[in-house]
Scaffold this motif. Structure first.
Motif, mmCIF file in Angstrom:
data_model
loop_
_atom_site.group_PDB
_atom_site.id
_atom_site.type_symbol
_atom_site.label_atom_id
_atom_site.label_comp_id
_atom_site.label_asym_id
_atom_site.label_seq_id
_atom_site.Cartn_x
_atom_site.Cartn_y
_atom_site.Cartn_z
ATOM 1 N N TYR A 48 -0.094 -32.858 20.138
ATOM 2 C CA TYR A 48 0.697 -31.632 20.192
ATOM 3 C C TYR A 48 1.324 -31.504 21.571
ATOM 4 O O TYR A 48 0.664 -31.693 22.591
ATOM 5 N N ASP A 49 2.607 -31.183 21.599
ATOM 6 C CA ASP A 49 3.315 -30.956 22.854
ATOM 7 C C ASP A 49 3.499 -29.455 23.034
ATOM 8 O O ASP A 49 4.210 -28.815 22.249
ATOM 9 N N GLU A 50 2.851 -28.888 24.026
ATOM 10 C CA GLU A 50 2.899 -27.441 24.255
ATOM 11 C C GLU A 50 4.277 -26.967 24.697
ATOM 12 O O GLU A 50 4.652 -25.828 24.419
ATOM 13 N N ASP A 51 5.024 -27.810 25.401
ATOM 14 C CA ASP A 51 6.341 -27.396 25.890
ATOM 15 C C ASP A 51 7.334 -27.156 24.760
ATOM 16 O O ASP A 51 8.174 -26.274 24.851
ATOM 17 N N SER A 52 7.239 -27.947 23.698
ATOM 18 C CA SER A 52 8.205 -27.805 22.599
ATOM 19 C C SER A 52 7.551 -27.326 21.303
ATOM 20 O O SER A 52 8.231 -27.144 20.297
ATOM 21 N N ASP A 53 6.228 -27.125 21.318
ATOM 22 C CA ASP A 53 5.488 -26.697 20.128
ATOM 23 C C ASP A 53 5.707 -27.645 18.952
ATOM 24 O O ASP A 53 5.945 -27.218 17.829
ATOM 25 N N ARG A 54 5.588 -28.945 19.224
ATOM 26 C CA ARG A 54 5.762 -29.938 18.157
ATOM 27 C C ARG A 54 4.554 -30.857 18.085
ATOM 28 O O ARG A 54 3.982 -31.250 19.088
ATOM 29 N N TYR A 55 4.215 -31.238 16.851
ATOM 30 C CA TYR A 55 3.164 -32.209 16.572
ATOM 31 C C TYR A 55 3.793 -33.594 16.488
ATOM 32 O O TYR A 55 4.967 -33.715 16.135
ATOM 33 N N TYR A 56 3.002 -34.643 16.788
ATOM 34 C CA TYR A 56 3.553 -35.997 16.698
ATOM 35 C C TYR A 56 2.458 -37.028 16.472
ATOM 36 O O TYR A 56 1.302 -36.812 16.798
ATOM 37 N N ASP A 57 2.862 -38.138 15.866
ATOM 38 C CA ASP A 57 2.015 -39.311 15.670
ATOM 39 C C ASP A 57 2.564 -40.444 16.520
ATOM 40 O O ASP A 57 3.770 -40.502 16.785
ATOM 41 N N ILE A 58 1.684 -41.347 16.932
ATOM 42 C CA ILE A 58 2.071 -42.474 17.777
ATOM 43 C C ILE A 58 1.807 -43.778 17.031
ATOM 44 O O ILE A 58 0.713 -43.985 16.502
ATOM 45 N N PHE A 59 2.799 -44.662 17.019
ATOM 46 C CA PHE A 59 2.674 -45.995 16.446
ATOM 47 C C PHE A 59 2.907 -47.022 17.544
ATOM 48 O O PHE A 59 3.735 -46.811 18.430
ATOM 49 N N VAL A 60 2.183 -48.133 17.476
ATOM 50 C CA VAL A 60 2.232 -49.185 18.487
ATOM 51 C C VAL A 60 2.584 -50.499 17.796
ATOM 52 O O VAL A 60 2.014 -50.815 16.751
ATOM 53 N N THR A 61 3.495 -51.275 18.387
ATOM 54 C CA THR A 61 3.846 -52.569 17.801
ATOM 55 C C THR A 61 4.442 -53.487 18.859
ATOM 56 O O THR A 61 4.947 -53.024 19.883
ATOM 57 N N ASP A 62 4.376 -54.779 18.602
ATOM 58 C CA ASP A 62 5.041 -55.785 19.430
ATOM 59 C C ASP A 62 6.157 -56.402 18.601
ATOM 60 O O ASP A 62 5.989 -56.618 17.398
ATOM 61 N N ALA A 63 7.273 -56.715 19.239
ATOM 62 C CA ALA A 63 8.370 -57.373 18.540
ATOM 63 C C ALA A 63 7.992 -58.822 18.246
ATOM 64 O O ALA A 63 7.427 -59.508 19.095
ATOM 65 N N VAL A 64 8.280 -59.279 17.042
ATOM 66 C CA VAL A 64 7.990 -60.660 16.646
ATOM 67 C C VAL A 64 9.273 -61.487 16.597
ATOM 68 O O VAL A 64 9.253 -62.648 16.196
ATOM 69 N N THR A 119 7.676 -58.073 23.370
ATOM 70 C CA THR A 119 7.693 -56.799 24.080
ATOM 71 C C THR A 119 6.983 -55.742 23.237
ATOM 72 O O THR A 119 7.106 -55.714 22.023
ATOM 73 N N THR A 120 6.234 -54.873 23.906
ATOM 74 C CA THR A 120 5.493 -53.813 23.230
ATOM 75 C C THR A 120 6.356 -52.564 23.117
ATOM 76 O O THR A 120 7.036 -52.185 24.074
ATOM 77 N N TYR A 121 6.276 -51.917 21.952
ATOM 78 C CA TYR A 121 7.049 -50.702 21.672
ATOM 79 C C TYR A 121 6.112 -49.604 21.194
ATOM 80 O O TYR A 121 5.117 -49.872 20.524
ATOM 81 N N ARG A 122 6.445 -48.374 21.542
ATOM 82 C CA ARG A 122 5.738 -47.183 21.083
ATOM 83 C C ARG A 122 6.751 -46.344 20.322
ATOM 84 O O ARG A 122 7.817 -46.033 20.844
ATOM 85 N N ILE A 123 6.403 -45.973 19.104
ATOM 86 C CA ILE A 123 7.275 -45.122 18.309
ATOM 87 C C ILE A 123 6.534 -43.818 18.077
ATOM 88 O O ILE A 123 5.400 -43.812 17.580
ATOM 89 N N LEU A 124 7.140 -42.711 18.461
ATOM 90 C CA LEU A 124 6.549 -41.392 18.277
ATOM 91 C C LEU A 124 7.282 -40.707 17.137
ATOM 92 O O LEU A 124 8.499 -40.516 17.194
ATOM 93 N N ALA A 125 6.558 -40.364 16.083
ATOM 94 C CA ALA A 125 7.109 -39.701 14.905
ATOM 95 C C ALA A 125 6.817 -38.207 15.022
ATOM 96 O O ALA A 125 5.665 -37.808 15.205
#
Length: 172
Positions: A48-64, A119-125
């Motif tokens: 949860y981000d208090e500044d914007s009042d939004r919930y989020y999920d985090i995904f982690v992946t490396d490019a193949v 390269t590692t990537y983080r995707i926030l939904a």
């Protein structure tokens, strides 16, 4: 490109997320590369981000592959938005891409961006508006191998080591 304050990472987050992406968390594609689809849910148990009042999920992946990758996020419950961060040569994560609405007639999000092999990537939904919750589906193209979601088991540690500052208002 509209101006907004992207998510900000605090130092310890990168270590936690790197561990989460290497064998931890949900992996719906254990046999190889994508495309991979997750069915998720934004809820009061998520990051949860208090500044914007939004919930989020985090995904982690490396490019193949070194190519153009694609992420698509859909929901009938809320207006979707995602952010893509790329790990740079200093080990920091920098905003690479974000998408709120894939077109003028939809609240779904979809975009392509360039990725580099290894390269590692983080995707926030997340949602584009405050306090929106509900079910969503997010799809990663095959250039992004074996995405993993930071799980609820990692949540307490991740929350203490992570601080994101979401845009107060998404672009429309």
């Amino acid at each position: 490109m509209s101006s907004f304050k992207p998510f900000r990472f605090i130092a310890g987050a990168c270590v936690l997320l790197a561990v989460s992406g290497c064998g931890g968390g949900l992996n719906p594609n254990p046999g190889g590369n994508g495309p991979t689809t997750f069915s998720g849910r934004l809820s009061t148990n998520d990051f949860y981000d208090e500044d914007s009042d939004r919930y989020y999920d985090i995904f982690v992946t490396d490019a193949v592959d070194t190519d153009s990758a694609r992420v698509a996020m859909r929901s009938t419950d809320f207006d979707t938005q995602f952010y893509v961060y790329e790990k740079d040569s200093n080990g920091d994560y920098v905003l690479l891409d974000s998408n709120d609405d894939a077109g003028s007639d939809t609240t779904d999000s979809e975009d392509s961006f360039r990725v580099s092999y290894g390269t590692t990537y983080r995707i926030l939904a997340t949602s584009s508006r405050a306090n929106e919750r509900g079910d969503y589906e997010i799809r990663f193209s095959s250039e992004l191998g074996r995405p993993a979601q930071v799980t609820s088991q990692d949540m307490a540690l991740a929350k203490s080591a992570t601080k994101f500052s979401l845009p107060a208002r998404a672009k429309k």
